[in-house]
Write a protein that holds these residues in place. Structure first.
Motif, PDB file in Angstrom:
ATOM      1  N   HIS A  20      10.348   7.488  -8.885  1.00  0.00           N
ATOM      2  CA  HIS A  20      10.454   7.006 -10.531  1.00  0.00           C
ATOM      3  C   HIS A  20      11.760   6.220 -10.507  1.00  0.00           C
ATOM      4  CE1 HIS A  20       6.888   9.017 -11.467  1.00  0.00           C
ATOM      5  NE2 HIS A  20       7.371  10.081 -10.835  1.00  0.00           N
ATOM      6  N   LEU A  21      11.684   4.863 -10.703  1.00  0.00           N
ATOM      7  CA  LEU A  21      13.080   4.054 -11.224  1.00  0.00           C
ATOM      8  C   LEU A  21      12.714   3.558 -12.630  1.00  0.00           C
ATOM      9  CD1 LEU A  21      13.184   1.633  -7.870  1.00  0.00           C
ATOM     10  CD2 LEU A  21      14.510   3.573  -8.464  1.00  0.00           C
ATOM     11  N   ASN A  22      13.915   3.745 -13.432  1.00  0.00           N
ATOM     12  CA  ASN A  22      13.970   3.229 -14.560  1.00  0.00           C
ATOM     13  C   ASN A  22      13.790   1.700 -14.623  1.00  0.00           C
ATOM     14  OD1 ASN A  22      14.759   5.634 -15.627  1.00  0.00           O
ATOM     15  ND2 ASN A  22      16.932   5.416 -15.571  1.00  0.00           N
ATOM     16  N   GLY A  23      12.455   1.445 -15.628  1.00  0.00           N
ATOM     17  CA  GLY A  23      12.354  -0.043 -15.806  1.00  0.00           C
ATOM     18  C   GLY A  23      11.325  -0.509 -14.625  1.00  0.00           C
ATOM     19  N   VAL A  24      11.207   0.050 -13.751  1.00  0.00           N
ATOM     20  CA  VAL A  24      10.437  -0.533 -12.484  1.00  0.00           C
ATOM     21  C   VAL A  24       9.091   0.239 -12.232  1.00  0.00           C
ATOM     22  CG1 VAL A  24      10.249  -1.035 -10.068  1.00  0.00           C
ATOM     23  CG2 VAL A  24      12.284  -1.661 -11.309  1.00  0.00           C
ATOM     24  N   ASP A  25       7.912  -0.182 -12.358  1.00  0.00           N
ATOM     25  CA  ASP A  25       6.896   0.659 -11.906  1.00  0.00           C
ATOM     26  C   ASP A  25       6.420   0.094 -10.600  1.00  0.00           C
ATOM     27  OD1 ASP A  25       4.540   1.936 -11.747  1.00  0.00           O
ATOM     28  OD2 ASP A  25       3.395   0.546 -13.217  1.00  0.00           O
ATOM     29  N   LEU A  26       6.538   1.016  -9.677  1.00  0.00           N
ATOM     30  CA  LEU A  26       6.724   0.845  -8.115  1.00  0.00           C
ATOM     31  C   LEU A  26       4.878   0.806  -7.685  1.00  0.00           C
ATOM     32  CD1 LEU A  26       9.333   3.115  -6.561  1.00  0.00           C
ATOM     33  CD2 LEU A  26       9.365   0.584  -6.646  1.00  0.00           C
ATOM     34  N   HIS A  27       4.104   1.527  -8.408  1.00  0.00           N
ATOM     35  CA  HIS A  27       2.925   1.188  -8.257  1.00  0.00           C
ATOM     36  C   HIS A  27       2.447  -0.024  -8.439  1.00  0.00           C
ATOM     37  CE1 HIS A  27       2.341   5.467  -7.152  1.00  0.00           C
ATOM     38  NE2 HIS A  27       3.162   5.759  -8.470  1.00  0.00           N
ATOM     39  N   LEU A  28       2.870  -0.742  -9.391  1.00  0.00           N
ATOM     40  CA  LEU A  28       2.341  -2.008 -10.042  1.00  0.00           C
ATOM     41  C   LEU A  28       2.981  -3.105  -8.950  1.00  0.00           C
ATOM     42  CD1 LEU A  28       0.929  -4.113 -11.962  1.00  0.00           C
ATOM     43  CD2 LEU A  28       3.352  -4.082 -13.219  1.00  0.00           C
ATOM     44  N   VAL A  29       4.015  -2.638  -8.393  1.00  0.00           N
ATOM     45  CA  VAL A  29       5.071  -3.683  -7.402  1.00  0.00           C
ATOM     46  C   VAL A  29       4.228  -3.485  -6.227  1.00  0.00           C
ATOM     47  CG1 VAL A  29       7.090  -3.893  -6.099  1.00  0.00           C
ATOM     48  CG2 VAL A  29       7.186  -3.458  -8.547  1.00  0.00           C
ATOM     49  N   ALA A  43       0.812  -1.159  -0.157  1.00  0.00           N
ATOM     50  CA  ALA A  43       0.071   0.102  -0.006  1.00  0.00           C
ATOM     51  C   ALA A  43       1.049   1.256  -0.093  1.00  0.00           C
ATOM     52  CB  ALA A  43      -0.896  -0.029   1.205  1.00  0.00           C
ATOM     53  N   ILE A  44       1.848   1.225   0.906  1.00  0.00           N
ATOM     54  CA  ILE A  44       2.964   2.466   0.604  1.00  0.00           C
ATOM     55  C   ILE A  44       3.524   2.657  -0.681  1.00  0.00           C
ATOM     56  CG2 ILE A  44       5.169   3.193   1.739  1.00  0.00           C
ATOM     57  CD1 ILE A  44       4.369   1.841   4.151  1.00  0.00           C
ATOM     58  N   LEU A  45       3.800   1.421  -1.304  1.00  0.00           N
ATOM     59  CA  LEU A  45       4.493   1.736  -2.534  1.00  0.00           C
ATOM     60  C   LEU A  45       3.407   2.121  -3.660  1.00  0.00           C
ATOM     61  CD1 LEU A  45       6.876  -1.232  -2.798  1.00  0.00           C
ATOM     62  CD2 LEU A  45       7.446   1.131  -2.551  1.00  0.00           C
ATOM     63  N   ALA A  46       2.166   1.630  -3.625  1.00  0.00           N
ATOM     64  CA  ALA A  46       0.992   2.023  -4.509  1.00  0.00           C
ATOM     65  C   ALA A  46       0.691   3.442  -4.327  1.00  0.00           C
ATOM     66  CB  ALA A  46       0.011   0.909  -4.481  1.00  0.00           C
ATOM     67  N   PHE A  47       0.444   3.721  -3.008  1.00  0.00           N
ATOM     68  CA  PHE A  47      -0.205   5.006  -2.804  1.00  0.00           C
ATOM     69  C   PHE A  47       0.579   6.236  -2.269  1.00  0.00           C
ATOM     70  CE2 PHE A  47      -3.414   1.607  -2.277  1.00  0.00           C
ATOM     71  CZ  PHE A  47      -4.106   1.606  -3.346  1.00  0.00           C
ATOM     72  N   ALA A  48       1.639   6.048  -1.640  1.00  0.00           N
ATOM     73  CA  ALA A  48       2.270   7.032  -0.950  1.00  0.00           C
ATOM     74  C   ALA A  48       3.593   7.322  -1.495  1.00  0.00           C
ATOM     75  CB  ALA A  48       2.380   6.504   0.655  1.00  0.00           C
ATOM     76  N   THR A  49       3.960   6.956  -2.494  1.00  0.00           N
ATOM     77  CA  THR A  49       5.283   7.174  -3.108  1.00  0.00           C
ATOM     78  C   THR A  49       5.251   7.696  -4.540  1.00  0.00           C
ATOM     79  OG1 THR A  49       5.630   4.921  -4.165  1.00  0.00           O
ATOM     80  CG2 THR A  49       6.543   5.287  -1.849  1.00  0.00           C
ATOM     81  N   ASN A  50       6.069   8.378  -4.742  1.00  0.00           N
ATOM     82  CA  ASN A  50       6.119   9.427  -6.412  1.00  0.00           C
ATOM     83  C   ASN A  50       7.495   8.980  -6.828  1.00  0.00           C
ATOM     84  OD1 ASN A  50       7.256  10.860  -4.630  1.00  0.00           O
ATOM     85  ND2 ASN A  50       5.926  12.650  -5.466  1.00  0.00           N
TER      86      ASN A  50
END
Length: 83
Positions: free
Chosen positions: A23-32, A14-21
């Motif tokens: 941006h990593l190249n090649g990694v979608d943190l919201h999807l993770v 939930a923290i990765l999906a909603f509380a972070t902005n």
């Protein structure tokens, strides 16, 4: 992994999906984050179904009362010796 680990997965997801902005190249943190939440929810469901299966209700054991014969001896020897 126990129930605590599943809850931690849900919280981190939930923290990765909603509380972070971030941006990593090649990694979608919201999807993770969403993936971690789904894995945590599957773990909670699995853990609760296993715990429910282990909780077998046993009928109460019958109470067996022993019938005791009390002999009153005036000399204080109740076991039969010294009579």
């Amino acid at each position: 992994m126990g129930l605590g680990g599943c809850i931690i997965l849900i919280a981190v997801g939930a923290i990765l999906a909603f509380a972070t902005n971030w941006h990593l190249n090649g990694v979608d943190l919201h999807l993770v984050g969403f993936i971690l939440m789904v894995v945590g929810l599957i773990g909670v469901a699995t853990f609760s179904s296993i715990a429910r299966r282990r909780r077998v209700v046993m009928p109460p054991a019958p109470v067996v009362e022993e019938e005791r014969h009390h002999h009153h001896h005036r000399d204080g020897y109740g076991d039969g010796y010294g009579i």
